[in-house]
Design an enzyme around this catalytic site. Structure first.
Site, mmCIF file in Angstrom:
data_model
loop_
_atom_site.group_PDB
_atom_site.id
_atom_site.type_symbol
_atom_site.label_atom_id
_atom_site.label_comp_id
_atom_site.label_asym_id
_atom_site.label_seq_id
_atom_site.Cartn_x
_atom_site.Cartn_y
_atom_site.Cartn_z
ATOM 1 N N TYR A 1 -2.189 0.312 10.039
ATOM 2 C CA TYR A 1 -2.339 -0.325 8.729
ATOM 3 C C TYR A 1 -1.081 -0.136 7.893
ATOM 4 C CZ TYR A 1 -3.748 -1.066 3.911
ATOM 5 O OH TYR A 1 -3.794 -1.483 2.604
ATOM 6 N N SER B 1 0.830 -1.211 0.000
ATOM 7 C CA SER B 1 0.000 0.000 0.000
ATOM 8 C C SER B 1 0.860 1.254 0.000
ATOM 9 C CB SER B 1 -0.892 0.003 1.247
ATOM 10 O OG SER B 1 -1.537 1.244 1.412
ATOM 11 N N PHE C 1 -2.589 3.082 -4.410
ATOM 12 C CA PHE C 1 -3.161 4.198 -3.683
ATOM 13 C C PHE C 1 -4.682 4.058 -3.645
ATOM 14 C CE2 PHE C 1 1.094 5.082 -4.659
ATOM 15 C CZ PHE C 1 1.555 6.128 -3.880
ATOM 16 N N LYS D 1 1.665 -3.083 6.657
ATOM 17 C CA LYS D 1 2.030 -3.358 5.268
ATOM 18 C C LYS D 1 3.541 -3.255 5.068
ATOM 19 C CE LYS D 1 -1.764 -4.417 3.139
ATOM 20 N NZ LYS D 1 -1.906 -5.709 2.431
ATOM 21 N N THR E 1 -17.268 16.921 0.417
ATOM 22 C CA THR E 1 -15.837 17.070 0.222
ATOM 23 C C THR E 1 -15.212 17.518 1.537
ATOM 24 O OG1 THR E 1 -16.045 17.660 -2.111
ATOM 25 C CG2 THR E 1 -14.051 18.366 -0.992
#
Length: 325
Positions: free
Chosen positions: A141, A117, A174, A145, A208
């Site tokens: 996370y 990732s 991504f 990875k 957003t």
């Protein structure tokens, strides 16, 4: 010979399974269905429901199907949630990868493509991310990875002088979007595309997070790459490993240019025909202005390229989600 796809019932894994089959490679799936869906596995593909934490299950599956290599997609993929559930994240992503490697050693399997990732980089302060940029993950996370990449590296070193050294590569990506098959779509509650789709389907207005970033239109710029392109790169990586061809330890599957959240929202309105103006919410803490990766190494070795426009990315994902609605 066949290749085992861990997490092959998930959004990305199911696309990898289809890409393997299209290339004439027999896929085998192991998935615990914690976030995957049995219906995502194509008819006729061997499917073993179980966890990658079960080494005996993995060994028996590899032996039964004459597995030549593993594409390790399975994992707990929610960066934000990993902060609240670090132990679970490490169990699934670190222990899980260690057990996959141990099962491979027991079964005599020596090729692995690891789905890593962009989270291994954290929030880099450079506009274009390259493979050897310092790794500073900012979530359990991302850390998990990166440790997965280290596990592959260390097992490769440990077996280098043996008759069957581990051959490996890690593919970092991504924001994976779109659909390459109308029966498979992103069901994550944390990714931008499915969040927007669900709000539009519910008659709600998407949001957003901030519009005052240092970018051309004020919204974040990120790498958005189509899931079918991601799957194709995994297959080429597997073929290079199996063929004994040179391969880098890691590749960034980046778009080179990136897209802003506003560009994504504009494409959502164009493609869906639903005219909306996004709500402007607060910035998310630690969100950088721009993170985009170069894909030059992957283009050189893995036939990596972006084959889809932003509208095509949105359209494929929207059609797949509406088919399932």
């Amino acid at each position: 010979m066949s290749w085992l796809v861990t997490g092959g019932a998930g959004y990305i894994g199911a696309h990898v399974v289809r890409a393997l089959a299209a290339a004439g490679i027999d896929p085998v799936v192991v998935d615990d269905l914690s976030s995957g869906h049995a219906g995502f596995v194509p008819e006729g593909v061997p499917f073993v429901q179980g966890t990658i934490l079960d080494k005996d299950l993995l060994v028996s599956t590899m032996r039964e199907h004459g597995v030549e290599g593993v594409i390790h997609v399975a994992g707990f993929k929610y960066a934000g949630v990993s902060v609240q559930r670090p132990l679970h994240t490490y169990e699934q992503n670190v222990d899980g990868t260690r057990i996959v490697l141990a099962a491979m050693a027991d079964a005599g399997v020596h090729n692995i493509v690891f789905s890593s990732s962009a989270a291994v980089f954290g929030t880099p302060d450079v506009p274009l991310v390259v493979e050897d940029l310092p790794k500073r993950p900012t979530s359990p996370y991302g850390e998990s990875k990166l440790i997965g990449e280290w596990l592959l590296r260390d097992q490769g070193v440990a077996t280098a002088a043996s008759d069957s050294p581990l051959r490996h590569t890690s593919l970092r990506y991504f924001n994976v979007v779109g659909s390459g098959d109308p029966s498979v779509y992103d069901t994550s509650p944390h990714n931008l595309f499915p969040i927007v789709f669900e709000r539009l389907l519910a008659g709600e207005t998407p949001q957003t997070n901030g519009d005052d970033y240092d970018t051309e239109d004020g919204t974040n710029v990120r790498d958005y790459v189509h899931v079918a392109d991601i799957a194709a790169a995994h297959v080429v990586a597997a073929q290079r490993l199996a063929g004994g061809e040179p391969i880098e330890p890691a590749y960034n599957l980046g778009s080179q240019n990136g897209l802003s959240v506003k560009q994504i929202m504009d494409a959502m309105a164009r493609v869906t025909g639903i005219d909306f103006t996004p709500k402007i919410g607060p910035r998310r803490p630690g969100d950088p202005d721009r993170i985009v990766a170069t894909g030059e190494l992957a283009a050189r070795d893995l036939d990596w390229r972006n084959r889809y426009t932003v509208d095509e990315m949105v359209r494929s994902g929207w059609e797949a989600r509406r088919t399932a609605h």
